[in-house]
Design an enzyme around this catalytic site. Structure first.
Site, mmCIF file in Angstrom:
data_model
loop_
_atom_site.group_PDB
_atom_site.id
_atom_site.type_symbol
_atom_site.label_atom_id
_atom_site.label_comp_id
_atom_site.label_asym_id
_atom_site.label_seq_id
_atom_site.Cartn_x
_atom_site.Cartn_y
_atom_site.Cartn_z
ATOM 1 N N GLY A 145 1.304 -15.562 -2.844
ATOM 2 C CA GLY A 145 0.539 -16.649 -3.431
ATOM 3 C C GLY A 145 -0.131 -16.224 -4.723
ATOM 4 O O GLY A 145 -0.255 -15.032 -5.025
ATOM 5 N N CYS A 146 -0.589 -17.205 -5.485
ATOM 6 C CA CYS A 146 -1.176 -16.912 -6.801
ATOM 7 C C CYS A 146 -2.520 -16.202 -6.681
ATOM 8 O O CYS A 146 -2.747 -15.169 -7.325
ATOM 9 C CB CYS A 146 -1.299 -18.198 -7.613
ATOM 10 N N TYR A 147 -3.427 -16.741 -5.858
ATOM 11 C CA TYR A 147 -4.702 -16.055 -5.644
ATOM 12 C C TYR A 147 -4.472 -14.666 -5.056
ATOM 13 O O TYR A 147 -5.150 -13.698 -5.416
ATOM 14 C CB TYR A 147 -5.581 -16.847 -4.677
ATOM 15 N N ALA A 148 -3.542 -14.591 -4.118
ATOM 16 C CA ALA A 148 -3.278 -13.319 -3.451
ATOM 17 C C ALA A 148 -2.782 -12.273 -4.439
ATOM 18 O O ALA A 148 -3.200 -11.109 -4.394
ATOM 19 C CB ALA A 148 -2.261 -13.523 -2.332
ATOM 20 N N ALA A 150 -3.330 -11.983 -7.710
ATOM 21 C CA ALA A 150 -4.412 -11.500 -8.571
ATOM 22 C C ALA A 150 -5.371 -10.596 -7.807
ATOM 23 O O ALA A 150 -5.764 -9.525 -8.294
ATOM 24 C CB ALA A 150 -5.164 -12.688 -9.172
#
EC number: 1.2.1.38
Length: 340
Positions: A145-148, A150
């Site tokens: 995932g995107c948050y993950a 980063a």
């Protein structure tokens, strides 16, 4: 290498098509979505006229396997777990951009509030954080995932160096509106988000167990993190601001050495001498990381920025494809940021 994309009409699907059309070693042969009629993708998305005029077709696993060599799923959560089964059963390569194959079934069901993939299918997928996953020769990749992405890239060097107190990790993550997906909702309505700042899914975001699961690979004694997410009125971008306490004071030079040693051979992670901004990475597959240590409070602040549709989704998926197939890791991904 012939490619099919399932879920072409979403933001990540369109970004995936844009990247793959510029890739020197692949050909996109079919596009698929759930819609009433077949139509050229350039009819629905006029910016593609003369660039890609493939028809968007109904999903047919057998037809995809006949025409392509690999399939990407850029679908909403809950879709790929069912549609990908035919491919997995015969060993046909799959890269899933959704969350359907990142977590064990019981954890997925709790956090996504959906029925999980079958256990024997989920276990065949490898989690594809490109900088740390060995995906060469693999056939099934669960894209992070995107948050993950980063958060993990910000924290893993510190865990490897055993530099931080594990019970002190706080992550304040912010996303542009494309991170909320394309389906219209009150929470992403222009009037609601414009000139506003909205915190959502506090302590409930589905990327929390994904992040914890992956960080535990680097220090199994880590139990939990404090994680908050907010929407900011921008189209693209993730800003993850990560706070933690150091076990022992470190200089800026020592911290820089920790990060540079970790990422020195990773072409898409850049360690910055100053705190990074979104304009440095939007439109690219880069993650930029900067940090500052407060000797008074003993708190280290790490800031990681990336484009949620590229490094947080489609770009990392292509990066994983490159690694999986033995292509140069940077193929198709060396776009430069448009700073203004």
């Amino acid at each position: 290498m012939r490619i099919s994309i399932v879920g072409i009409t979403g933001y990540s699907g369109m970004e995936l098509l844009r990247i793959l059309l510029q890739h020197p070693q692949v050909e996109v042969v079919s596009l698929h979505a759930s819609q009433d009629r077949e139509a050229p993708v350039s009819e629905l998305y006029p910016h593609l006229k003369g660039i890609c005029d493939l028809k968007i077709e109904a999903f047919d696993s057998q037809e995809i396997m006949r025409r392509a060599d690999l399939v990407f799923f850029a679908t909403s959560s809950g879709v790929a777990k069912d549609l990908s089964k035919d491919f997995v059963e015969v060993g046909f390569p799959v890269i899933d951009l959704s969350g359907d194959h990142r977590l064990p079934g019981n954890i997925y069901k709790k956090w996504y509030q959906k029925e999980p993939a079958e256990d024997h299918v989920q276990k065949k997928f490898i989690y594809g954080l490109s900088e740390f996953a060995d995906v060469r020769g693999e056939r099934f990749i669960a894209n992070p995932g995107c948050y993950a992405t980063a958060t993990e890239l910000a924290l893993i060097p510190l865990l490897q160096a055993q530099a931080i107190e594990l019970d002190s990790i706080i992550v304040d993550a912010k996303s542009g509106l494309t991170g909320a997906g394309k389906n219209p909702a009150a929470s992403s309505h222009f009037v609601h988000v414009h000139d506003n700042y909205v915190t959502y899914k506090l302590n409930q975001h589905q990327h929390i167990p994904e992040i914890v699961q992956q960080l535990q690979r680097f220090d199994e004694s880590l139990q939990q993190i404090q994680f908050s997410t907010s929407l900011i009125p921008l189209n693209r971008g993730i800003v993850a601001t990560v706070y933690s306490k150091l076990k022992e004071p470190l200089t800026q030079e020592e911290l820089t050495a920790i990060y540079q040693e970790c990422y020195q051979e990773k072409p898409f992670v850049r360690i910055q001498a100053t705190l990074p901004s979104l304009h440095q990475v939007v439109g690219t597959n880069y993650t930029d990381i900067g940090f500052d240590y407060n000797h008074v409070t003993n708190i280290l602040t790490v800031v990681a920025v990336l484009d949620n549709l590229i490094k947080g989704a489609a770009g990392q998926a292509v990066q994983n494809m490159n690694l999986m197939l033995g292509f140069p890791e940077t193929d198709g991904l060396l776009s430069q940021p448009s700073y203004v």
